[in-house]
Scaffold this active site. Structure first.
Site, PDB file in Angstrom:
ATOM      1  N   GLU A 227      -3.972   3.263   6.995  1.00  0.00           N
ATOM      2  CA  GLU A 227      -3.849   3.167   5.534  1.00  0.00           C
ATOM      3  C   GLU A 227      -4.440   4.436   4.917  1.00  0.00           C
ATOM      4  O   GLU A 227      -3.923   4.979   3.953  1.00  0.00           O
ATOM      5  CB  GLU A 227      -4.597   1.928   5.003  1.00  0.00           C
TER       6      GLU A 227
ATOM      7  N   ARG B 184       0.811  -1.228   0.000  1.00  0.00           N
ATOM      8  CA  ARG B 184       0.000   0.000   0.000  1.00  0.00           C
ATOM      9  C   ARG B 184       0.842   1.275   0.000  1.00  0.00           C
ATOM     10  O   ARG B 184       0.483   2.274   0.627  1.00  0.00           O
ATOM     11  CB  ARG B 184      -0.972   0.023   1.185  1.00  0.00           C
TER      12      ARG B 184
ATOM     13  N   SER C 242     -10.215   0.388   3.607  1.00  0.00           N
ATOM     14  CA  SER C 242      -9.541  -0.120   4.804  1.00  0.00           C
ATOM     15  C   SER C 242      -8.919   1.037   5.580  1.00  0.00           C
ATOM     16  O   SER C 242      -8.151   1.820   5.024  1.00  0.00           O
ATOM     17  CB  SER C 242      -8.440  -1.103   4.424  1.00  0.00           C
TER      18      SER C 242
HETATM   19  C1  LIG Z   1     -15.369   1.223  -0.647  1.00  0.00           C
HETATM   20  C2  LIG Z   1     -13.878   1.289  -0.782  1.00  0.00           C
HETATM   21  C3  LIG Z   1     -13.161   0.137  -1.088  1.00  0.00           C
HETATM   22  C4  LIG Z   1     -11.765   0.180  -1.229  1.00  0.00           C
HETATM   23  N1  LIG Z   1     -11.104  -0.977  -1.524  1.00  0.00           N
HETATM   24  C5  LIG Z   1      -9.763  -0.945  -1.720  1.00  0.00           C
HETATM   25  C6  LIG Z   1      -9.041  -2.133  -2.082  1.00  0.00           C
HETATM   26  O1  LIG Z   1      -9.579  -3.204  -2.228  1.00  0.00           O
HETATM   27  N2  LIG Z   1      -7.708  -2.030  -2.288  1.00  0.00           N
HETATM   28  C7  LIG Z   1      -7.029  -0.855  -2.139  1.00  0.00           C
HETATM   29  O2  LIG Z   1      -5.802  -0.829  -2.352  1.00  0.00           O
HETATM   30  N3  LIG Z   1      -7.692   0.279  -1.788  1.00  0.00           N
HETATM   31  C8  LIG Z   1      -9.022   0.266  -1.589  1.00  0.00           C
HETATM   32  N4  LIG Z   1      -9.685   1.423  -1.232  1.00  0.00           N
HETATM   33  C9  LIG Z   1      -8.932   2.659  -0.992  1.00  0.00           C
HETATM   34  C10 LIG Z   1      -8.734   3.563  -2.224  1.00  0.00           C
HETATM   35  O3  LIG Z   1      -9.792   3.387  -3.143  1.00  0.00           O
HETATM   36  C11 LIG Z   1      -7.382   3.301  -2.906  1.00  0.00           C
HETATM   37  O4  LIG Z   1      -6.312   3.581  -2.044  1.00  0.00           O
HETATM   38  C12 LIG Z   1      -7.221   4.149  -4.173  1.00  0.00           C
HETATM   39  O5  LIG Z   1      -6.056   3.729  -4.856  1.00  0.00           O
HETATM   40  C13 LIG Z   1      -7.101   5.635  -3.870  1.00  0.00           C
HETATM   41  O6  LIG Z   1      -7.251   6.305  -5.088  1.00  0.00           O
HETATM   42  P1  LIG Z   1      -7.804   7.792  -5.137  1.00  0.00           P
HETATM   43  O7  LIG Z   1      -7.762   8.246  -6.543  1.00  0.00           O
HETATM   44  O8  LIG Z   1      -9.112   7.893  -4.468  1.00  0.00           O
HETATM   45  O9  LIG Z   1      -6.665   8.538  -4.288  1.00  0.00           O
HETATM   46  P2  LIG Z   1      -6.857   9.626  -3.134  1.00  0.00           P
HETATM   47  O10 LIG Z   1      -7.611   9.031  -2.001  1.00  0.00           O
HETATM   48  O11 LIG Z   1      -7.373  10.888  -3.722  1.00  0.00           O
HETATM   49  O12 LIG Z   1      -5.337   9.834  -2.693  1.00  0.00           O
HETATM   50  C14 LIG Z   1      -4.626   8.783  -2.095  1.00  0.00           C
HETATM   51  C15 LIG Z   1      -3.134   9.126  -2.173  1.00  0.00           C
HETATM   52  O13 LIG Z   1      -2.740   9.130  -3.546  1.00  0.00           O
HETATM   53  C16 LIG Z   1      -2.118  10.371  -3.880  1.00  0.00           C
HETATM   54  N5  LIG Z   1      -2.442  10.686  -5.283  1.00  0.00           N
HETATM   55  C17 LIG Z   1      -3.672  10.680  -5.863  1.00  0.00           C
HETATM   56  N6  LIG Z   1      -3.545  10.992  -7.178  1.00  0.00           N
HETATM   57  C18 LIG Z   1      -2.229  11.209  -7.401  1.00  0.00           C
HETATM   58  C19 LIG Z   1      -1.453  11.575  -8.564  1.00  0.00           C
HETATM   59  N7  LIG Z   1      -2.022  11.783  -9.761  1.00  0.00           N
HETATM   60  N8  LIG Z   1      -0.118  11.705  -8.426  1.00  0.00           N
HETATM   61  C20 LIG Z   1       0.496  11.506  -7.215  1.00  0.00           C
HETATM   62  N9  LIG Z   1      -0.181  11.166  -6.098  1.00  0.00           N
HETATM   63  C21 LIG Z   1      -1.526  11.009  -6.195  1.00  0.00           C
HETATM   64  C22 LIG Z   1      -2.688  11.379  -2.884  1.00  0.00           C
HETATM   65  O14 LIG Z   1      -1.805  12.479  -2.708  1.00  0.00           O
HETATM   66  C23 LIG Z   1      -2.810  10.528  -1.627  1.00  0.00           C
HETATM   67  O15 LIG Z   1      -1.546  10.458  -0.996  1.00  0.00           O
HETATM   68  C24 LIG Z   1     -11.073   1.403  -1.076  1.00  0.00           C
HETATM   69  C25 LIG Z   1     -11.805   2.578  -0.799  1.00  0.00           C
HETATM   70  C26 LIG Z   1     -13.178   2.522  -0.650  1.00  0.00           C
HETATM   71  C27 LIG Z   1     -13.918   3.800  -0.360  1.00  0.00           C
END
Ligand SMILES: Cc1cc2nc3c(=O)[nH]c(=O)nc-3n(C[C@H](O)[C@H](O)[C@H](O)COP(=O)(O)OP(=O)(O)OC[C@H]3O[C@@H](n4cnc5c(N)ncnc54)[C@H](O)[C@@H]3O)c2cc1C
Length: 323
Positions: free
Chosen positions: A302, A183, A232
């Site tokens: 996380e 992660r 998570s």
């Molecule tokens: C219902 C639910 C289920 C989920 N299930 C999982 C799962 O099974 N597995 C899992 O790994 N995660 C899961 N997640 C968590 C989440 O969806 C992941 O971590 C996802 O990858 C985050 O993506 P995001 O675009 O929403 O990033 P954000 O939440 O917007 O940001 C997360 C991090 O990424 C960075 N970031 C975002 N975009 C960029 C970019 N373009 N360049 C550099 N840094 C960037 C941000 O600065 C921050 O540090 C879940 C979340 C929810 C709500």
């Protein structure tokens, strides 16, 4: 957040911004963006039109200005006092694409939803990306978080990553340069990822569809995916499942203000309707404290937490238990 005050940044940059094509919003409400639907405003929200626009904008910013990229904010708590920073959110128009580029490769912009990449891989008959079907984030977030599920992670299928650094310089990184671990990407926090090339293996569409259906079924039956949540809350410590530690410490269903550890999946926090980011963070630290007392394990968040507490408010790690 101490340091540079971003409130007047747009005025200070003045005419220099005339070359910028993307959208700049001052005092932008983050609670409309975060999955938790909580959090204070960002001093500036910038949505670049494309990679050149992002690069030009970053090169104009004084080096002291804090910059935070966000994707779909599905893994974020933004504190109620907001962010004295420039938040960069890549536009769907410029960065939302996903295209096949060879028999086994796809290229996707980092605003592309993970789900869209999974569907594109299915259409192309490329296996190994079905796990993205159940993750509600963007490719940018997947790269930073090494997002994964069902035994697969981003590290297993990403080949080449394009990024822009804090001063606006463009970079191309390999999988190894990303320094992926559980992660996490250990690559410089300075980097904003803009697009990535993914590689899988030729696979029958029926097999990919079956794997995607299994992912979907598992989610719908075991996770509160229709709630305002952040996925998570805590990482699995080596040799443990976070949910089990939370459960054993009696925290399933634990509620503080409008925030609750989901009774359905107790490593998911949910906003029951009126939660603030303060409620969510206090709940998280309360759980960490209870787990520490019960099992001696220090859970690690996380979910990323960003921004400022309103004045007079704070939440200590482990509620001060380790101090
Ligand atoms: C219902 C639910 C289920 C989920 N299930 C999982 C799962 O099974 N597995 C899992 O790994 N995660 C899961 N997640 C968590 C989440 O969806 C992941 O971590 C996802 O990858 C985050 O993506 P995001 O675009 O929403 O990033 P954000 O939440 O917007 O940001 C997360 C991090 O990424 C960075 N970031 C975002 N975009 C960029 C970019 N373009 N360049 C550099 N840094 C960037 C941000 O600065 C921050 O540090 C879940 C979340 C929810 C709500």
């Amino acid at each position: 957040m101490a340091g540079y005050n971003c409130t007047n940044l747009v005025e200070e940059l003045g005419d220099k911004l005339s070359v910028i094509r993307g959208r700049i919003t001052e005092n932008a409400p983050m609670s409309q963006i975060t999955w938790f639907r909580t959090g204070g405003p960002a001093a500036i929200l910038f949505q670049p039109a494309d990679e050149d626009d992002l690069s030009a904008f970053l090169s104009l910013l004084p080096q002291e200005v804090p910059v935070f990229p966000i994707g779909m904010a599905s893994n974020l708590i933004i504190r109620d006092g907001g962010l004295n920073a420039v938040v960069i959110r890549l536009s769907a128009k410029g960065f939302g694409f996903a295209n096949q580029i060879s028999d086994t490769e796809l290229v996707a912009g980092t605003a592309c939803p993970d789900k869209r990449l999974a569907v594109k891989a299915l259409e192309a008959g490329i296996g190994g990306m079905h796990f993205y079907h159940g993750i509600p984030g963007s490719i940018g977030g997947a790269l930073r978080m090494n997002a994964g599920a069902n035994g697969r992670e981003t590290v297993s299928c990403v080949k080449e990553i394009h990024a822009v650094d804090r001063s606006g310089t463009k970079h191309v990184l390999s999988n190894a340069d990303m320094d992926f671990s559980y992660r996490k990407s250990g690559s410089s926090r300075d980097l904003i990822f803009t697009k990535a090339v993914f590689e899988g293996e030729l696979t029958s569409k029926d097999d990919i569809q079956k794997a995607m259906d299994e992912v979907q079924h598992h989610r719908e039956t075991s996770q509160p995916i229709k709630e305002k949540t952040g996925g998570s809350t805590f990482k699995n410590p080596k040799g443990y499942s976070a949910w089990k530690l939370v459960d054993d410490a009696g925290c399933r269903g634990l509620t503080i203000g409008g925030a609750q550890m989901s009774p359905m999946h107790c490593n998911f926090m949910i906003n029951m309707g009126q939660a603030t980011s303060y409620d969510l963070e206090r709940l998280g630290e309360t759980v960490r404290q209870k787990v520490l007392i019960n099992s001696g394990v220090q859970l690690e968040w996380e979910i990323k937490r960003l921004g400022d507490f309103p004045s007079g408010q704070s939440v200590e790690p482990f509620l001060g238990q380790l101090l």
